[in-house]
Structure formats: structure tokens, C-alpha cells
Design an enzyme around this catalytic site. Structure first.
Site, mmCIF file in Angstrom:
data_model
loop_
_atom_site.group_PDB
_atom_site.id
_atom_site.type_symbol
_atom_site.label_atom_id
_atom_site.label_comp_id
_atom_site.label_asym_id
_atom_site.label_seq_id
_atom_site.Cartn_x
_atom_site.Cartn_y
_atom_site.Cartn_z
ATOM 1 N N ASP A 117 0.844 -1.192 0.000
ATOM 2 C CA ASP A 117 0.000 0.000 0.000
ATOM 3 C C ASP A 117 0.883 1.247 0.000
ATOM 4 O OD1 ASP A 117 -1.927 1.920 0.247
ATOM 5 O OD2 ASP A 117 -2.556 1.369 2.290
ATOM 6 N N ARG B 94 -11.176 -0.315 2.005
ATOM 7 C CA ARG B 94 -12.636 -0.383 2.030
ATOM 8 C C ARG B 94 -13.202 -0.574 0.626
ATOM 9 N NH1 ARG B 94 -12.890 5.408 4.849
ATOM 10 N NH2 ARG B 94 -10.930 4.561 5.609
ATOM 11 N N ASP C 263 -5.725 6.493 -0.630
ATOM 12 C CA ASP C 263 -5.123 5.677 0.433
ATOM 13 C C ASP C 263 -6.200 4.965 1.268
ATOM 14 O OD1 ASP C 263 -3.086 4.565 1.861
ATOM 15 O OD2 ASP C 263 -2.614 6.361 3.035
ATOM 16 N N LYS D 209 1.543 7.942 0.529
ATOM 17 C CA LYS D 209 1.966 7.960 1.936
ATOM 18 C C LYS D 209 3.362 8.554 2.038
ATOM 19 C CE LYS D 209 -0.360 3.666 3.474
ATOM 20 N NZ LYS D 209 -1.280 4.241 4.453
HETATM 21 N N1 BES Z 1 -3.321 0.149 5.168
HETATM 22 C C1 BES Z 1 -3.689 1.413 5.681
HETATM 23 C C2 BES Z 1 -3.973 1.388 7.188
HETATM 24 C C3 BES Z 1 -2.796 1.096 8.091
HETATM 25 C C4 BES Z 1 -2.073 2.131 8.647
HETATM 26 C C5 BES Z 1 -2.471 -0.194 8.421
HETATM 27 C C6 BES Z 1 -1.012 1.859 9.467
HETATM 28 C C7 BES Z 1 -1.412 -0.472 9.253
HETATM 29 C C8 BES Z 1 -0.682 0.562 9.789
HETATM 30 C C9 BES Z 1 -4.949 1.905 4.996
HETATM 31 O O1 BES Z 1 -5.103 1.529 3.670
HETATM 32 C C10 BES Z 1 -4.894 3.397 5.004
HETATM 33 O O2 BES Z 1 -4.018 3.942 4.383
HETATM 34 N N2 BES Z 1 -5.825 4.021 5.713
HETATM 35 C C11 BES Z 1 -5.858 5.433 5.776
HETATM 36 C C12 BES Z 1 -7.294 5.865 5.688
HETATM 37 C C13 BES Z 1 -7.472 7.350 5.513
HETATM 38 C C14 BES Z 1 -6.908 7.793 4.179
HETATM 39 C C15 BES Z 1 -8.931 7.679 5.597
HETATM 40 C C16 BES Z 1 -5.244 5.865 7.106
HETATM 41 O O3 BES Z 1 -5.440 5.187 8.113
HETATM 42 O O4 BES Z 1 -4.545 6.868 7.112
HETATM 43 ZN ZN ZN Z 2 -4.185 -0.193 3.101
HETATM 44 MN MN MN Z 3 -4.135 2.826 2.336
#
Ligand code: BES
Ligand code: ZN
Ligand code: MN
Length: 500
Positions: free
Chosen positions: A269, A350, A346, A276
Site C-alpha cells: 500500500d 474499504r 489511500d 503515503k
Molecule cells: N493500510 C492502511 C492502514 C494502516 C495504517 C495499516 C497503518 C497499518 C498501519 C490503509 O489503507 C490506510 O491507508 N488508511 C488510511 C485511511 C485514511 C486515508 C482515511 C489511514 O489510516 O490513514
Molecule cells: Zn491499506
Molecule cells: Mn491505504
């Protein structure tokens, strides 16, 4: 590694190492040591505070008078009244991490202290830890930093009855299967991301499942398009690697209700165009933990031959920034026909889970459980070791939390009120894929709920417990294989309580 159950006095054990558990407080000596010449030595060590039996404490004693074995490892079990499945697992990991640091032909683990305290049920958790602790995250080290024992002897007191020995033997056989499944999930997570593109990961989990006697379907991109998985296709669009969708079907439960297990399988990711920062990307090879845990759990239940019906659905893709990557403002049409405006690429988990949940729901399983490393917000709320639990069903929640209690894996039920859904209103589509600043783990779960067709459902946000940032004597760095133990336990209790 071969495992044997032996009944003999610890003093006569003839392996390279003998491991003996020691409870904490009031100088209580392990029953194996009572009445042996080691008793005095241990008494002195306790008096000098060199030894206290705290959980995971490791004390090596060489050339102990009265013992045939050259080396004894005392492993702290913590206080007797707090000794539970988590403590047993932790002690098992600690002793195995320590002894697997070098090649060992034979290690004996005495369970007398557990049997003595009526803790024999926890023998499985301890042995699961022993299996898990022999495996490290160092998959690509040129010199391995962990070596599987040649032989593991589980030592029971000489006077153990045949019946009691048979019970322990069954627990140990189960523990080996469960521990190996945890290691499978960990290995898949710890594999470098470029070595597990979606097609490769799908083929691996398919092979493991097929070997365990599970029915496997692997969909390629063309099939995914034909099935209108708009979320999975959109996330995959930014990658040169095509997505994959895997269906694992295990039906040994006759007419019993079906549990659908859904796993997020993002093999890397990057965040996509909503890129990120580098530090947040370092461990994003672990974003396929949900899929790995579903595959590993199904391997375990198939090898255990549980009388249950379980179907696993794994949505697998990379989230990259290629020229065809989904853009902010794009609107996707999902499997169930709902439209979604993408305002943060990101929030990809979902999008792929939406299609997988809709598809799972179409078969009308009795229950759906999804596991996903879904939000950083969940870690902000609960810290790095506790999963967020979101559900539309109290009974299911109660039962799963009870299974968590039996393994010591932690999940916490989160608020799930409907007003959180307001944050997902879009100006152009049915939904947008991000909410506002607050309650991000809850809005993510609310998004998923739109695709569950009101079937009793639990969402576990495992962003925290999926991964361990730092190494310690009781826990390995990297993928943890979280909830394989709990889901297996949960399915065992379903199999045993069913009136057939
Ligand atoms: N895979 C990430 C979530 C994650 C973060 C898992 C840290 C393990 C450690 C997910 O896809 C993500 O990036 N979520 C975002 C959502 C936001 C953009 C609404 C997040 O948590 O920042
Ligand atoms: Zn993710
Ligand atoms: Mn993500």
C-alpha cells in the site's frame, strides 16, 4: 521437527536441553525441581533475586547436579493465578526464540508445572508459542537466525495416566497445526512485497489450501471485470500487476450454517496518488494480513478436520501510483451497484472489501467476519496491540470476544452508531470513501457496512496487532499472524456446540 510425548522423571531426560517452567512469587519451585539437587541452587538464586519467575524470564543452568541433561532452561510463567493462554503462549515463544538461536537436535519441554496447577488446557497455547517462536521474520537472511528443533519432547511426569497422556497428546497435535498456521500467515506477511504480487500470493494461498483439502477458485483480472468488482479493479488500476480474487471453500459441516471470512489483501500500500510519506510505507507489505489470516485459519481448520462450513474470500491487489491509477474525484460503481466517489486513494482497503463483502453476502452465509489492516485511526484509539471490533450483531460479538478470551488475543468493541455514516455523504455519488477528521476507524467500518446486506457481521480492524515494530525476548518483530489462533478456537467451539 518431530514431536514426542514422553513420560519420565525430568532428571532422566536425555536431550540437549530441558525446559522447566517456574511460577513467580514466594519462591515456589517447579515440581520437576523439588527434591532434586537443583532445589538448593534455585532457592539460592531466588533469594539472591537472580531468578523470580516473571513471565518470559529465561535462566540457563548448565551441568545441574542430579540431571542427565547437560542444560536446563528455566522459563518464567508469571504468577500462578494470572497464568492464562496469553501467558502460556508468551512463555512458549520466549523459550523457543532463545533455544532456536542455534541448531538443536533435541529439546525437551516439561509440562509438569502446568499439570500440577491444573493448567493442562493451556498446554496447547504454550506449544503453539513454541512452534511460533522457532520462526523469525528473517526470511531472506543468508545465515538463518532461527533453527527449527530436530525433535521436541513434551515431558509428562512418569506417573501420568494413559488417559491424561492421550489428552495432552491431542492438545499438542492441535497446537502444532495451529502454530504452523500462524507461521504461514507470518511468512506471507514477512515476504518482501515485490516477491508476492497479487497473482503470486493468490497462487500460494491456493496451493496451501488445496493441499489441506480445501476447494479453491482463483479469479484473474478478466473474471474480476466480468463480475463487476469496480472497487478492486480501480485500486489495481495504478499497478502493473493485475489483481486477484480467491474463494476458498471448506464444507465439512453438513447442514450447519456457513461463516464467510473476508480478508484484505493489499500486497503493498503506497497510498496511491494520495501517496503515503516514506516512513508510513515501510511496513505496508503487511497490508495483506487479513487475507493471510483467512487463508491460514482455513488451513488450520481443514487440517483439524473441523465439522464446520467456512468460505474465505480474499481480495488481492497492490495500491500503486501508475499512469492509470484512480484519481481523486473518480466515481466507481461497486459490485452491489452503489456508487463511490474516491476522495483519498489511500482509503483503498474499504474499496476492495466492499466488493468482496457484497459478493460474500450474495450467498447468504449465516455470518460474515472480515479482517483488515484498515485504518491508522484504529491504532490511535486502541494502540498497537488491540484490534477494533465493529459489528451489527451482539450475539456474534459476544461469541467472538469469548474466543479472544480463550487465546489472549485482544479485540475491543467500538461505537458503531448510525450518525457516523453522515460523514460519508458525497455530492456526486451514493458515498465517498473517506469521512472527516474524527473517528476514522468507525467511518471506515460504516462504509463497509453498506456492503454487508444486513447479514450478521463483524469487522476486525487489525492495523495494530497485525505487525510488531520491535523485537523482544517474548515477541518477534514483523508479521504476527494475529487472530489465526482465535478464529480457529472460535470455529472449534462452533463445531463442538452444534447439535448434529
Ligand atoms: N493500510 C492502511 C492502514 C494502516 C495504517 C495499516 C497503518 C497499518 C498501519 C490503509 O489503507 C490506510 O491507508 N488508511 C488510511 C485511511 C485514511 C486515508 C482515511 C489511514 O489510516 O490513514
Ligand atoms: Zn491499506
Ligand atoms: Mn491505504
Amino acid at each position: 521437527m518431530t514431536i514426542r510425548i514422553v513420560r519420565q522423571a525430568s532428571t532422566t531426560v536425555a536431550s540437549q536441553w530441558l525446559v522447566v517452567g517456574v511460577f513467580e512469587k514466594n519462591g515456589e519451585l517447579a515440581p520437576e525441581l523439588r527434591g532434586t539437587p537443583a532445589e538448593a541452587l534455585c532457592g539460592r538464586l531466588i533469594a539472591q533475586k537472580e531468578l523470580n519467575g516473571s513471565l518470559g524470564e529465561l535462566t540457563a543452568l548448565h551441568g545441574l547436579a542430579g540431571f542427565e541433561v547437560p542444560s536446563v532452561l528455566l522459563v518464567g510463567l508469571g504468577t500462578r493465578n494470572k497464568f492464562d493462554a496469553l501467558a502460556a503462549y508468551t512463555a512458549g515463544v520466549a523459550l523457543a526464540k532463545r533455544l532456536a538461536g542455534k541448531p538443536r537436535d533435541s529439546v525437551a519441554v516439561s509440562l509438569a508445572s502446568l499439570l500440577d496447577g491444573g493448567h493442562s488446557k493451556l498446554a496447547s497455547a504454550l506449544i503453539e508459542g513454541v512452534i511460533v517462536g522457532q520462526r523469525s521474520a528473517g526470511l531472506r537472511k543468508s545465515e538463518p537466525n532461527r533453527h527449527t528443533f530436530g525433535r521436541l519432547d513434551v515431558v509428562l511426569p512418569a506417573e501420568t495416566t494413559d488417559e491424561a497422556a492421550a489428552a495432552v497428546e491431542a492438545l499438542v497435535a492441535r497446537a502444532e497445526i495451529v502454530g504452523q498456521a500462524v507461521n504461514l500467515a507470518r511468512d506471507l506477511v514477512n515476504t518482501p512485497p515485490s516477491e508476492k504480487p497479487p497473482g503470486v500470493l493468490a497462487a500460494w494461498v491456493g496451493k496451501h489450501a488445496a493441499d489441506a483439502g480445501i476447494d479453491v477458485q482463483i479469479w484473474d483480472e478478466a473474471k474480476i471485470r466480468e463480475e463487476r468488482f469496480g472497487g478492486l479493479l480501480a485500486v489495481a488500476a495504478g499497478s502493473d500487476e493485475p489483481p486477484a480474487f480467491v474463494v476458498l471453500e471448506y464444507r465439512k459441516g453438513g447442514e450447519a450454517p456457513t461463516l464467510a471470512l473476508v480478508g484484505k489483501g493489499v500486497t503493498f500500500d503506497s497510498g496511491g496518488l494520495s501517496l503515503k510519506p516514506s516512513a508510513s510505507m515501510e511496513d505496508m507489505k503487511s497490508d495483506m494480513t487479513g487475507a493471510a489470516v483467512v487463508a491460514a485459519t482455513m488451513q488450520a481448520i481443514a487440517r483439524l478436520g473441523l465439522a464446520v462450513n467456512v468460505v474465505g474470500y480474499l481480495a488481492i491487489t497492490e495500491n500503486m501510483t501508475g499512469g492509470r491509477a484512480m484519481k481523486l474525484g473518480d466515481v466507481l460503481t461497486m459490485r452491489n451497484g452503489k456508487t463511490v466517489e474516491v476522495l483519498n486513494t489511500d482509503a483503498e482497503g474499504r474499496l476492495i472489501l466492499a466488493d468482496a463483502l457484497s459478493y460474500a453476502a450474495e450467498s447468504r452465509p449465516a455470518r460474515i467476519l472480515d479482517l483488515a489492516t484498515l485504518t491508522g485511526a484504529c491504532m490511535v484509539g486502541l494502540g498497537p496491540k488491540i484490534a477494533g471490533l465493529f459489528s451489527n450483531d451482539e450475539v456474534f460479538t459476544h461469541e467472538l470476544l469469548e474466543s479472544c478470551g480463550r487465546t489472549g488475543e485482544r479485540a475491543w468493541e467500538m461505537p458503531f452508531d448510525d450518525d457516523f455514516k453522515d460523514q460519508l455523504k458525497s455530492n456526486v455519488a451514493d458515498l465517498k470513501n473517506v469521512g472527516g477528521k474524527w473517528g476514522g476507524a468507525i467511518t471506515a467500518a460504516k462504509f463497509l457496512e453498506e456492503f454487508t446486506a444486513s447479514i450478521p457481521w463483524i469487522h476486525l480492524d487489525i492495523a495494530g496487532p497485525s505487525w510488531n515494530d520491535g523485537d523482544s525476548s517474548t515477541r518477534d518483530v514483523g508479521g504476527t499472524g494475529c487472530f489465526v489462533r482465535t478464529l480457529t478456537t472460535h470455529l472449534e467451539s462452533i463445531a463442538s456446540t452444534r447439535v448434529s
